[in-house]
Design an enzyme around this catalytic site. Structure first.
Site, PDB file in Angstrom:
ATOM      1  CB  SER A 355      47.945  23.906 -20.389  1.00 31.43           C
ATOM      2  OG  SER A 355      49.235  24.298 -20.243  1.00 31.43           O
ATOM      3  CG  ASP A 469      49.711  22.327 -23.324  1.00 29.85           C
ATOM      4  OD1 ASP A 469      48.573  21.996 -23.144  1.00 29.85           O
ATOM      5  OD2 ASP A 469      50.378  23.369 -22.584  1.00 29.85           O
TER       6      ASP A 469
END
Length: 610
Positions: A355, A469
């Site tokens: 991320s 993610d």
């Protein structure tokens, strides 16, 4: 071979170190000398186990043949070690294939002779049992020890400055341990003009004995190969534990005489592309990787010593990898930590993350310094404001278009393999519930995936899969970085252990209308309650935060900057968060250097820069 020579060689083997003098003499009478050329099979999986072998010189690789026809490398066997004892003990066929990855000399001991030795010396059986248990334990843990001792560098074209490259690489290796640089001219000087290209068996035996002596004397031996398919280059390739294919990045890969030779050698090989010092960013690396069928490329600027040192650490298992966690705006602290590491002289040989950590890591791998890191993130997260393009909340709250615009601003059309430093990032396959490690291909595509927060931005569609993610499964990928590059791993964690605390007097969460009214009514105190996105983010990272204590045990240095006071989307506090990461990392690094823990892989990497 004379009896005295047999005895001397037997004493170098760990298996026979427990034997008495008279027993070593008996074993010397029993063994048979075996010469195995490089790339030849000693025995195949499923063969009858009728002998045990002791490696005198050279190296063997143990391969497990899988049902789909591919092979899994279980380990390597070097000088003084034994192979084949499992089948002797169990009476079952060979459990794996053993291949000589370079010219190898061995002693063969028959099962009958082995049984006689064990009968007279039960301690031999105990030693074998201990070795087998250790092997099984290491295999179960997936641990692979870097045991490279001989390296062959082969030019991919006549314009490659191979002599200068090998000299500089040898100098970098010498900072780690004793290193010998070998050329065809050096061998000719030792044995006479033209020796390097002779085939006569008599001289080859003398050459092999001399090379074996050099390998005993020096920790690393670097062979300088020649362009094309020469006898000297063939010898270099046979002797190597690791092959470096060296090319000029300024031209495209082309068919060469060396191709047919390299393609049939199972020795581990990597690509090295040489760049002028003025190169801004490598391009076209993917074509080289496909052309030579390799997975790893090292980019080296021809006149920059630090690049050769990075390559030397990678080859010897002394490299330093940095794993950066996700955490929204708190991830700006990574910039401060990177600055502190650089100022402390800690090399960064590989980097990656999840991320927000993946985005910062990619910028570091591009070669940006801390000032440029701050600038590009200010222009991206604060200037473009990727979280401000709201849409009808059916698939997600945002369209994702501003995020894509920001990634284009930051990374243009870069590919992962074109980065100066080895890089990877982690996303999650929502369809199959497995993590994905991105090591090749479009950098923007990989980052778009790992930054796809479910519910906030749309997932990435990839061949029928939905990619989101990576923080859902692995928010601090220290294990991934260790698999990528080995060596030491530094983990930087900006995910708070405690987050979203509320007023302890609450018996239930206030309604949305109560919260809204408190914020517009000037006569009431505003109710501070976590919002939908904050709740969603914390929920997504819950599993990774819970498992972070395991990461601390697995890495060489764990850094957790104090950034809990900053909100997850507090982008405007960029400089404050960077400074918090920098100051904390400075203190943490000094604490590490002054403590007893300043040993092991990370200390070894730092010593290589002295």
């Amino acid at each position: 071979m004379r009896q005295d020579d047999r005895i001397a060689l037997l004493r170098t083997a760990e298996l026979f170190s427990v034997l008495e003098e008279q027993d070593v003499l008996r074993v010397g009478d029993e063994v048979e000398l075996v010469s195995l050329p490089g790339q030849q099979i000693l025995f195949a999986q499923g063969d009858l186990g009728d002998s045990l072998y002791v490696v005198l010189s050279g190296r063997l690789r143990v391969l497990l043949e899988l049902e789909n026809g591919s092979h899994k490398v279980l380990g390597e066997v070097g000088r003084g070690e034994t192979v084949g004892e499992m089948a002797l003990l169990t009476g079952e066929p060979r459990s794996a294939t053993v291949l000589a990855i370079r010219d190898t000399e061995l002693f063969r001991l028959s099962k009958a002779a082995f049984d006689r030795i064990v009968e007279r010396n039960p301690r031999v059986m105990m030693l074998i049992a201990q070795r087998l248990v250790a092997r099984l334990r290491d295999t179960g843990r997936g641990r692979e020890v870097n045991r490279v001792s001989t390296i062959a560098a082969v030019p991919l074209g006549s314009d490659v400055p191979i002599h200068d490259f090998v000299m500089r690489l040898s100098a970098a290796l010498a900072k780690i341990d004793s290193t010998l640089y070998l050329t065809a001219a050096r061998l000719d000087g030792q044995f006479g003009e033209g020796t390097a290209k002779l085939r006569e068996e008599a001289i080859l035996t003398r050459v092999n004995d001399w090379l074996d002596t050099q390998e005993r004397q020096f920790r690393y031996v670097v062979y300088e190969g020649e362009e094309g398919d020469s006898l000297w280059t063939a010898r270099c390739l046979r002797q190597a534990d690791r092959i470096l294919l060296v090319g000029r990045a300024s031209r495209s890969p082309a068919e060469g005489a060396i191709d047919s030779v390299v393609r049939h050698i199972p020795t581990d090989r990597d690509l090295v592309l040489l760049h002028p010092e003025s190169t801004r960013r490598p391009t076209g690396t993917g074509k080289w990787l496909e052309r030579y069928g390799v997975d790893t490329c090292y980019h080296v600027k021809t006149a920059v010593p630090q690049d050769y040192e990075r390559l030397a650490r990678a080859l010897t298992g002394a490299c330093v990898s940095v794993a950066l966690s996700g955490g929204g705006a708190r991830g700006f602290a990574h910039i401060g930590v990177i600055r502190a590491l650089r100022e402390a002289g800690v090399p960064i040989d590989a980097i990656g993350g999840t991320s927000m950590g993946a985005a910062i890591a990619a910028q570091v791998a591009l070669g940006l310094d801390h000032r440029n890191l701050i600038d590009i993130n200010r222009r991206g997260w604060i200037g473009v404001q990727p979280l401000k393009d709201k849409t009808i909340p059916i698939v997600s709250l945002l369209t994702g278009r501003r995020l894509e615009k920001m990634l284009a601003l930051m990374f243009d059309d870069a590919c992962i393999e074109d980065l100066w430093i080895r890089y990877c990032c982690v996303s999650a396959d929502l369809t199959h519930a497995v993590p994905i490690v991105h090591k090749r291909g479009s950098l923007r595509g990989a980052l778009r995936a790992t930054l796809s927060i479910p519910g906030l931005t749309p997932p990435v569609c990839d061949n029928g899969r939905l990619i989101i993610d990576g923080g859902v499964l692995n928010n601090l990928p220290g294990d991934v970085l260790r698999d990528l590059a080995g060596g030491a791993v530094i983990a930087v964690d900006v995910s708070p252990q405690r987050d979203l605390a509320v007023d302890p007097a609450w018996l239930r969460v206030p309604s949305a209308w109560q919260i809204l009214w408190s914020r517009i009514n000037p006569f009431r105190k505003s109710i501070e309650a976590p919002g939908l996105v904050a709740l969603m983010m914390r929920t997504l990272m819950l599993s990774s935060v819970y498992s972070s204590h395991n990461v601390q045990k697995q890495v060489d240095l764990y850094i957790r900057p104090p950034v809990d006071e900053f909100a997850i989307f507090e982008w405007h506090s960029l400089e404050k968060i960077v400074d918090a990461g920098y100051r904390f990392a400075q203190a943490r690094i000094e604490e590490w250097k002054s403590g007893k823990q300043a040993e092991g892989n990370l200390a070894r990497a730092l010593a290589s820069r002295a």
